[in-house]
Design a protein around this motif. Sequence first.
Motif, PDB file in Angstrom:
ATOM      1  N   TYR A 112       6.752  60.963  55.271  1.00 44.15           N
ATOM      2  CA  TYR A 112       6.232  61.083  53.919  1.00 44.15           C
ATOM      3  C   TYR A 112       5.612  62.439  53.620  1.00 44.15           C
ATOM      4  CZ  TYR A 112       6.550  55.984  54.311  1.00 44.15           C
ATOM      5  OH  TYR A 112       6.981  54.713  54.514  1.00 44.15           O
ATOM      6  N   CYS A 113       4.974  63.051  54.603  1.00 42.00           N
ATOM      7  CA  CYS A 113       4.194  64.266  54.353  1.00 42.00           C
ATOM      8  C   CYS A 113       4.873  65.495  54.959  1.00 42.00           C
ATOM      9  CB  CYS A 113       2.788  64.120  54.943  1.00 42.00           C
ATOM     10  SG  CYS A 113       1.875  62.708  54.274  1.00 42.00           S
TER      11      CYS A 113
ATOM     12  N   GLY B 250       5.167  67.213  59.105  1.00 43.22           N
ATOM     13  CA  GLY B 250       4.923  66.119  60.044  1.00 43.22           C
ATOM     14  C   GLY B 250       3.504  65.589  60.034  1.00 43.22           C
ATOM     15  N   SER B 251       2.682  65.992  59.038  1.00 39.14           N
ATOM     16  CA  SER B 251       1.321  65.463  58.999  1.00 39.14           C
ATOM     17  C   SER B 251       1.343  64.012  58.542  1.00 39.14           C
ATOM     18  CB  SER B 251       0.418  66.311  58.112  1.00 39.14           C
ATOM     19  OG  SER B 251       1.095  66.839  57.023  1.00 39.14           O
ATOM     20  N   LEU B 252       0.354  63.272  58.980  1.00 34.31           N
ATOM     21  CA  LEU B 252       0.308  61.848  58.682  1.00 34.31           C
ATOM     22  C   LEU B 252      -0.379  61.576  57.352  1.00 34.31           C
ATOM     23  CD1 LEU B 252      -0.659  60.327  62.132  1.00 34.31           C
ATOM     24  CD2 LEU B 252       1.572  60.283  61.022  1.00 34.31           C
ATOM     25  N   PRO B 253       0.095  60.548  56.637  1.00 30.48           N
ATOM     26  CA  PRO B 253      -0.596  60.140  55.422  1.00 30.48           C
ATOM     27  C   PRO B 253      -1.878  59.386  55.780  1.00 30.48           C
ATOM     28  CG  PRO B 253       1.218  58.648  55.857  1.00 30.48           C
ATOM     29  CD  PRO B 253       1.292  59.752  56.887  1.00 30.48           C
ATOM     30  N   VAL B 254      -2.728  59.166  54.791  1.00 32.31           N
ATOM     31  CA  VAL B 254      -3.931  58.354  54.993  1.00 32.31           C
ATOM     32  C   VAL B 254      -3.471  56.938  55.339  1.00 32.31           C
ATOM     33  CG1 VAL B 254      -5.973  57.392  53.872  1.00 32.31           C
ATOM     34  CG2 VAL B 254      -5.294  59.750  53.411  1.00 32.31           C
ATOM     35  N   MET B 255      -4.042  56.369  56.415  1.00 32.19           N
ATOM     36  CA  MET B 255      -3.642  55.035  56.871  1.00 32.19           C
ATOM     37  C   MET B 255      -4.743  54.017  56.589  1.00 32.19           C
ATOM     38  SD  MET B 255      -0.710  55.598  58.167  1.00 32.19           S
ATOM     39  CE  MET B 255       0.318  56.197  59.461  1.00 32.19           C
TER      40      MET B 255
ATOM     41  N   ASP C 107     -10.423  63.643  48.692  1.00 37.62           N
ATOM     42  CA  ASP C 107     -10.379  65.096  48.473  1.00 37.62           C
ATOM     43  C   ASP C 107      -9.485  65.743  49.526  1.00 37.62           C
ATOM     44  OD1 ASP C 107     -12.089  64.879  46.356  1.00 37.62           O
ATOM     45  OD2 ASP C 107     -13.874  65.447  47.494  1.00 37.62           O
ATOM     46  N   SER C 108      -8.788  66.780  49.161  1.00 39.09           N
ATOM     47  CA  SER C 108      -7.856  67.564  49.976  1.00 39.09           C
ATOM     48  C   SER C 108      -6.579  66.806  50.329  1.00 39.09           C
ATOM     49  CB  SER C 108      -8.527  68.145  51.234  1.00 39.09           C
ATOM     50  OG  SER C 108      -8.767  67.147  52.201  1.00 39.09           O
ATOM     51  N   TYR C 109      -6.307  65.696  49.638  1.00 44.59           N
ATOM     52  CA  TYR C 109      -5.049  64.959  49.774  1.00 44.59           C
ATOM     53  C   TYR C 109      -4.412  64.839  48.396  1.00 44.59           C
ATOM     54  CZ  TYR C 109      -6.083  63.527  54.550  1.00 44.59           C
ATOM     55  OH  TYR C 109      -6.333  63.533  55.892  1.00 44.59           O
ATOM     56  N   ILE C 110      -3.085  64.744  48.369  1.00 47.14           N
ATOM     57  CA  ILE C 110      -2.366  64.526  47.123  1.00 47.14           C
ATOM     58  C   ILE C 110      -1.516  63.269  47.264  1.00 47.14           C
ATOM     59  CG2 ILE C 110      -2.278  66.965  46.471  1.00 47.14           C
ATOM     60  CD1 ILE C 110       0.652  66.978  47.481  1.00 47.14           C
TER      61      ILE C 110
ATOM     62  N   ASP D 299      -3.015  68.065  51.414  1.00 55.34           N
ATOM     63  CA  ASP D 299      -2.579  69.048  50.421  1.00 55.34           C
ATOM     64  C   ASP D 299      -2.452  70.409  51.103  1.00 55.34           C
ATOM     65  OD1 ASP D 299      -1.882  70.287  48.094  1.00 55.34           O
ATOM     66  OD2 ASP D 299      -3.879  70.196  47.196  1.00 55.34           O
ATOM     67  N   ILE D 300      -1.339  70.596  51.829  1.00 53.64           N
ATOM     68  CA  ILE D 300      -1.111  71.846  52.562  1.00 53.64           C
ATOM     69  C   ILE D 300       0.047  72.605  51.965  1.00 53.64           C
ATOM     70  CG2 ILE D 300      -2.103  71.129  54.722  1.00 53.64           C
ATOM     71  CD1 ILE D 300       0.704  70.443  55.700  1.00 53.64           C
TER      72      ILE D 300
END
Length: 116
Positions: free
Chosen positions: A70-71, A74-79, A97-100, A115-116
């Motif tokens: 999803y991200c 390869g970063s993980l989404p909020v779980m 904050d700092s996530y989209i 949000d990178i």
Amino acid sequence: MDIHGHVYLLFLMLACLLGNNLDCEAAENPCSYGSPLHGSYCGRGGHPCPQYHSCKIAPNDAYAVCCPDYCKAGSLPVMDGNGFPVHCGRGGMQCPDSYICRVAPTDAWAVCCPDI
């Protein structure tokens, strides 16, 4: 896990039990989260994974499946507390904050990514 994921795992377990040279560890879900894309084979001679999926290949080539990605990078989404991506689409939560909120073009999923 959806029905396709369960069918896939059942197939792997049966093949392992029947001695079809598959690594029995492959009977576990190889994806970090979500289920393998039904009918996917991304190894040698297979097809590339579609958008929002990445190829997960066993060290011994027992499987090569497309797993949700999803991200970016390869970063993980909020779980959530059960290890599933948190839904941030319609009726879902607001991302920290700092996530989209990344939403599939078909609205099949909506997850909070860094949000990178």
